[in-house]
Design a protein around this motif. Structure first.
Motif, PDB file in Angstrom:
ATOM      1  N   TYR A  46      10.439  50.908  32.129  1.00 26.95           N
ATOM      2  CA  TYR A  46       9.706  52.017  31.642  1.00 26.95           C
ATOM      3  C   TYR A  46       9.503  51.682  30.136  1.00 26.95           C
ATOM      4  N   HIS A  47       8.271  51.736  29.657  1.00 26.99           N
ATOM      5  CA  HIS A  47       8.290  51.428  28.069  1.00 26.99           C
ATOM      6  C   HIS A  47       7.755  53.224  27.542  1.00 26.99           C
ATOM      7  N   LEU A  48       8.279  53.497  26.437  1.00 26.95           N
ATOM      8  CA  LEU A  48       8.034  54.698  25.809  1.00 26.95           C
ATOM      9  C   LEU A  48       7.586  54.517  24.442  1.00 26.95           C
ATOM     10  N   PHE A  49       6.738  54.842  24.039  1.00 30.82           N
ATOM     11  CA  PHE A  49       6.072  54.739  22.574  1.00 30.82           C
ATOM     12  C   PHE A  49       6.154  56.000  22.280  1.00 30.82           C
ATOM     13  N   TYR A  50       6.167  56.193  20.759  1.00 30.49           N
ATOM     14  CA  TYR A  50       6.313  57.591  20.362  1.00 30.49           C
ATOM     15  C   TYR A  50       5.676  57.459  18.502  1.00 30.49           C
ATOM     16  N   GLN A  51       5.394  58.696  18.557  1.00 30.59           N
ATOM     17  CA  GLN A  51       4.586  58.804  17.182  1.00 30.59           C
ATOM     18  C   GLN A  51       5.870  58.846  16.178  1.00 30.59           C
ATOM     19  N   TYR A  52       5.887  57.927  15.203  1.00 27.05           N
ATOM     20  CA  TYR A  52       7.087  57.662  14.441  1.00 27.05           C
ATOM     21  C   TYR A  52       6.981  57.602  12.981  1.00 27.05           C
ATOM     22  N   TYR A  53       8.019  57.945  12.021  1.00 28.58           N
ATOM     23  CA  TYR A  53       7.881  57.657  10.723  1.00 28.58           C
ATOM     24  C   TYR A  53       9.249  57.286  10.327  1.00 28.58           C
ATOM     25  N   PRO A  54       9.655  56.329  10.197  1.00 28.72           N
ATOM     26  CA  PRO A  54      11.134  55.944  10.019  1.00 28.72           C
ATOM     27  C   PRO A  54      11.534  56.266   8.781  1.00 28.72           C
ATOM     28  N   TYR A  55      10.815  56.307   7.768  1.00 38.29           N
ATOM     29  CA  TYR A  55      11.287  56.494   6.314  1.00 38.29           C
ATOM     30  C   TYR A  55      11.971  58.053   5.899  1.00 38.29           C
ATOM     31  N   ASP A  56      11.877  58.733   6.579  1.00 41.74           N
ATOM     32  CA  ASP A  56      12.210  60.199   6.264  1.00 41.74           C
ATOM     33  C   ASP A  56      12.138  61.044   7.445  1.00 41.74           C
ATOM     34  N   VAL A  57      12.966  62.161   7.330  1.00 41.61           N
ATOM     35  CA  VAL A  57      12.807  63.104   8.715  1.00 41.61           C
ATOM     36  C   VAL A  57      11.723  64.354   8.534  1.00 41.61           C
ATOM     37  N   VAL A  58      10.686  63.799   7.923  1.00 40.84           N
ATOM     38  CA  VAL A  58       9.232  64.722   8.006  1.00 40.84           C
ATOM     39  C   VAL A  58       8.229  63.848   8.464  1.00 40.84           C
ATOM     40  N   TRP A  59       7.286  64.574   9.272  1.00 42.18           N
ATOM     41  CA  TRP A  59       6.036  63.834   9.365  1.00 42.18           C
ATOM     42  C   TRP A  59       5.292  63.318   8.414  1.00 42.18           C
ATOM     43  N   ASN A  60       4.797  61.868   8.553  1.00 43.97           N
ATOM     44  CA  ASN A  60       3.877  61.345   7.706  1.00 43.97           C
ATOM     45  C   ASN A  60       3.147  60.280   8.150  1.00 43.97           C
ATOM     46  N   ASP A  61       2.811  59.246   7.562  1.00 49.47           N
ATOM     47  CA  ASP A  61       1.960  58.219   8.087  1.00 49.47           C
ATOM     48  C   ASP A  61       2.485  57.741   9.512  1.00 49.47           C
ATOM     49  N   HIS A  63       3.385  55.781  12.648  1.00 47.91           N
ATOM     50  CA  HIS A  63       3.597  54.461  13.368  1.00 47.91           C
ATOM     51  C   HIS A  63       3.555  54.890  15.199  1.00 47.91           C
ATOM     52  N   TRP A  64       3.660  53.743  15.783  1.00 44.31           N
ATOM     53  CA  TRP A  64       4.303  53.625  16.928  1.00 44.31           C
ATOM     54  C   TRP A  64       5.620  53.126  17.228  1.00 44.31           C
ATOM     55  N   GLY A  65       6.751  53.989  17.492  1.00 40.58           N
ATOM     56  CA  GLY A  65       7.847  53.455  17.892  1.00 40.58           C
ATOM     57  C   GLY A  65       7.807  52.995  19.116  1.00 40.58           C
ATOM     58  N   HIS A  66       8.773  52.312  19.772  1.00 40.76           N
ATOM     59  CA  HIS A  66       9.037  51.477  21.010  1.00 40.76           C
ATOM     60  C   HIS A  66      10.479  51.408  21.459  1.00 40.76           C
ATOM     61  N   ALA A  67      10.384  51.702  23.028  1.00 44.18           N
ATOM     62  CA  ALA A  67      11.840  51.615  23.489  1.00 44.18           C
ATOM     63  C   ALA A  67      11.568  51.351  24.819  1.00 44.18           C
ATOM     64  N   THR A  68      12.522  50.702  25.496  1.00 41.02           N
ATOM     65  CA  THR A  68      12.388  50.612  27.258  1.00 41.02           C
ATOM     66  C   THR A  68      13.750  50.996  27.731  1.00 41.02           C
ATOM     67  N   THR A  69      13.471  51.268  29.064  1.00 37.16           N
ATOM     68  CA  THR A  69      14.735  51.805  29.846  1.00 37.16           C
ATOM     69  C   THR A  69      14.587  51.428  31.142  1.00 37.16           C
ATOM     70  N   HIS A  70      15.666  51.530  31.817  1.00 32.71           N
ATOM     71  CA  HIS A  70      15.754  51.506  33.428  1.00 32.71           C
ATOM     72  C   HIS A  70      15.970  52.839  33.970  1.00 32.71           C
ATOM     73  N   ASP A  71      16.835  53.657  33.151  1.00 26.64           N
ATOM     74  CA  ASP A  71      17.539  54.767  33.721  1.00 26.64           C
ATOM     75  C   ASP A  71      17.327  55.926  32.889  1.00 26.64           C
ATOM     76  N   PHE A  72      16.462  56.149  31.712  1.00 27.88           N
ATOM     77  CA  PHE A  72      16.293  57.010  30.739  1.00 27.88           C
ATOM     78  C   PHE A  72      17.568  57.799  30.134  1.00 27.88           C
ATOM     79  N   VAL A  73      18.631  56.936  30.244  1.00 29.27           N
ATOM     80  CA  VAL A  73      19.756  57.484  29.529  1.00 29.27           C
ATOM     81  C   VAL A  73      20.180  56.227  28.362  1.00 29.27           C
ATOM     82  N   SER A  74      19.956  55.001  29.051  1.00 28.99           N
ATOM     83  CA  SER A  74      20.343  53.745  28.292  1.00 28.99           C
ATOM     84  C   SER A  74      19.165  53.209  27.833  1.00 28.99           C
ATOM     85  N   TRP A  75      18.768  53.018  26.626  1.00 26.42           N
ATOM     86  CA  TRP A  75      17.624  52.553  26.041  1.00 26.42           C
ATOM     87  C   TRP A  75      17.863  51.360  25.204  1.00 26.42           C
ATOM     88  N   ASN A  76      16.746  50.444  25.262  1.00 26.47           N
ATOM     89  CA  ASN A  76      16.517  49.372  24.349  1.00 26.47           C
ATOM     90  C   ASN A  76      15.550  49.449  23.289  1.00 26.47           C
TER      91      ASN A  76
END
Length: 489
Positions: A46-61, A63-76
């Protein structure tokens, strides 16, 4: 160094600064996260992308973050997939979806242009249009050289290009369709549809769902899929203008009906609320590896004001939910392997409590609680979670009036009432509660109704009690604690 390289370098250098991340709910490695994007099963995971701004804990420019999983608990965690590095997405790669075609993974997203971002909104200068990126390996993405693929010329005049976003792509009988959120000239929300034979060349097809002007709402993040020979349209609701923010609550709605793809018409039959909490928005679904329909949403309380900046991250995803149909309504059941990640803590059967009696459960910071109450022998009871000396979260169950009141001393303290608890048997009430570090997800009667709650307070307790307001009988009281902490790494 380009924007992708910069983002990935920043994450690797700073991700260890993020603390207090939950155990079994997905979070970003560091920074801000909102909508799930590109949720797909591709090449065995399973691929999950997400709206992402890595530089702060506020909404800004965005990006698309990205992670994969087989069981939705342990993520790569994978490298950031998209950054706003082109003229057509200069101020953000906004939400979108993924689809596989000819072995490649295609992403369709909204390119956002707003030269005044961060200052007063000037609609005349805002452009939102739809763009494509693709990948051979599902990790490294190339943007289509002739983006955008749906621009202003393709949008009919009755819609405004400043609010035209969130493409969700699907394939039906060899033809690709895309549902999008749009603001019409009356400044209200609609869901519109485009059509393509190749994911590149798109034409406007129809408007499939319209709001009434007096509702004062915009619609975001539409999704369209089929379950049990019925079509389901899902969208999230927000105020169409700032002046309506007090009367319109951000939430997510589903509409069951029939979609005629040839003429582009959707005929609604039944409508419902997907989640009764104030912390579930912009969900996206995909077909799971076994053909089931899975859905995951962003868990975040709007206008939340807490000290999450200290944690170095903000934003969680809900547990994945399997969607099924029951009596013309949508049912959602959590889909994680508890046998792998949870361990039994208590299992009691045929428990009777008298009025005023309190049952204290083992203090557990995290875990799963199942209460099976016998309706015929129970009047009312309260489940107390996250108890400290001064604060508590309460689930007040009124069996006689068939309703639940959810109220918490944590977070912004809104109360939530759920009525008409069951579509089926009235002889019992089943509550399943997932408790993580910053969240509670309540599933009522195997997911007939669901409530999500988040609070980032640092002073939450971990005691759990059941208080009987009247005679109370439980067929079962079952509890599990998390076996691994933290799980998402």
């Amino acid at each position: 160094m380009n924007k992708l390289e910069k983002a990935n370098a920043y994450i690797q250098k700073n991700k260890e600064k993020a603390t207090n991340r939950p155990s079994f709910h997905f979070t970003p490695e560091i920074g801000w996260m909102n909508d799930p994007n590109g949720f797909a099963f591709y090449k065995g995971e399973y691929h999950l992308f997400y709206q992402y701004y890595p530089y702060d804990v506020v909404w800004n420019d965005m990006h698309w973050g990205h992670a994969t999983t087989h069981d939705f608990v342990s993520w790569n965690y994978l490298p950031v997939a998209l950054a706003n590095d082109k003229i057509y997405d200069a101020n953000g790669c906004f939400s979108g979806s993924a689809i596989e075609k000819d072995g490649k993974l295609y992403l369709m997203y909204t390119g956002h242009i707003d030269p005044n971002m961060g200052f007063d909104r000037d609609e005349s200068q805002i452009i939102q249009h739809q763009c494509i990126a693709f990948s051979e390996d599902g990790v490294h993405f190339e943007k289509y050289q002739n983006n955008p693929v749906i621009g202003e010329q393709a949008l009919p005049e009755e819609y405004q290009i400043c609010d035209f976003r969130d493409p969700k792509v699907l394939e039906v009988n060899g033809v690709y369709y895309c549902v999008l959120a749009a603001r019409n000239k009356q400044r209200r929300g609609e869901i519109i549809m485009f059509q393509s034979n190749n994911l590149i060349d798109w034409v406007f097809h129809s408007s499939i769902y319209q709001t009434n002007p007096e509702e004062n709402i915009l619609l975001e993040c539409p999704d369209l899929f089929r379950i049990d020979n019925k079509d389901v349209l899902v969208f999230s609701v927000m105020p169409c203008e700032p002046e309506y923010k007090e009367e319109v609550i951000q939430n997510t709605i589903y509409v069951i009906g029939e979609m005629d793809y040839e003429d582009g018409s959707f005929k609604p039959e039944n409508k419902g609320v997907l989640d009764y909490g104030y912390a579930f928005y912009a969900p996206q679904s995909t077909e799971g590896k076994n053909g089931e329909r899975l859905l995951i949403g962003w868990m975040h309380r709007w206008h939340q004001t807490t000290s999450q900046k200290d944690y170095g991250f903000i934003g969680m995803m809900s547990l994945p939910r399997i969607l099924t149909m029951k009596d013309g309504t949508l049912v959602q059941q959590p889909s994680i392997d508890r046998t792998k990640y949870f361990k039994p803590a208590i299992n009691l059967e045929d428990i009777q409590l008298n009025e005023g009696e309190v049952m204290d459960l083992p203090a557990e910071e995290l875990g799963y609680l199942r209460l099976h109450a016998a309706s015929l022998h129970t009047t009312s009871f309260t489940v107390e979670l996250n108890k400290s000396e001064t604060k508590v979260t309460r689930i007040e169950v009124d069996m006689e009036n068939n309703r639940i009141l959810f109220v918490s001393d944590y977070g912004s303290q809104e109360s939530i009432t759920i009525t008409d608890l069951s579509h089926g048997s009235k002889e019992s009430l089943l509550l399943e509660i997932f408790i993580d570090l910053h969240s509670i997800e309540l599933f009522i009667n195997s997911g007939e109704k669901v409530l999500s709650f988040t609070a980032y307070d640092q002073d939450k307790g971990n005691n759990i009690s059941i208080l009987a307001q009247g005679k109370t009988e439980f067929k079962q009281v079952f509890m599990e604690s998390v076996n691994v902490h933290p799980i998402s790494t």
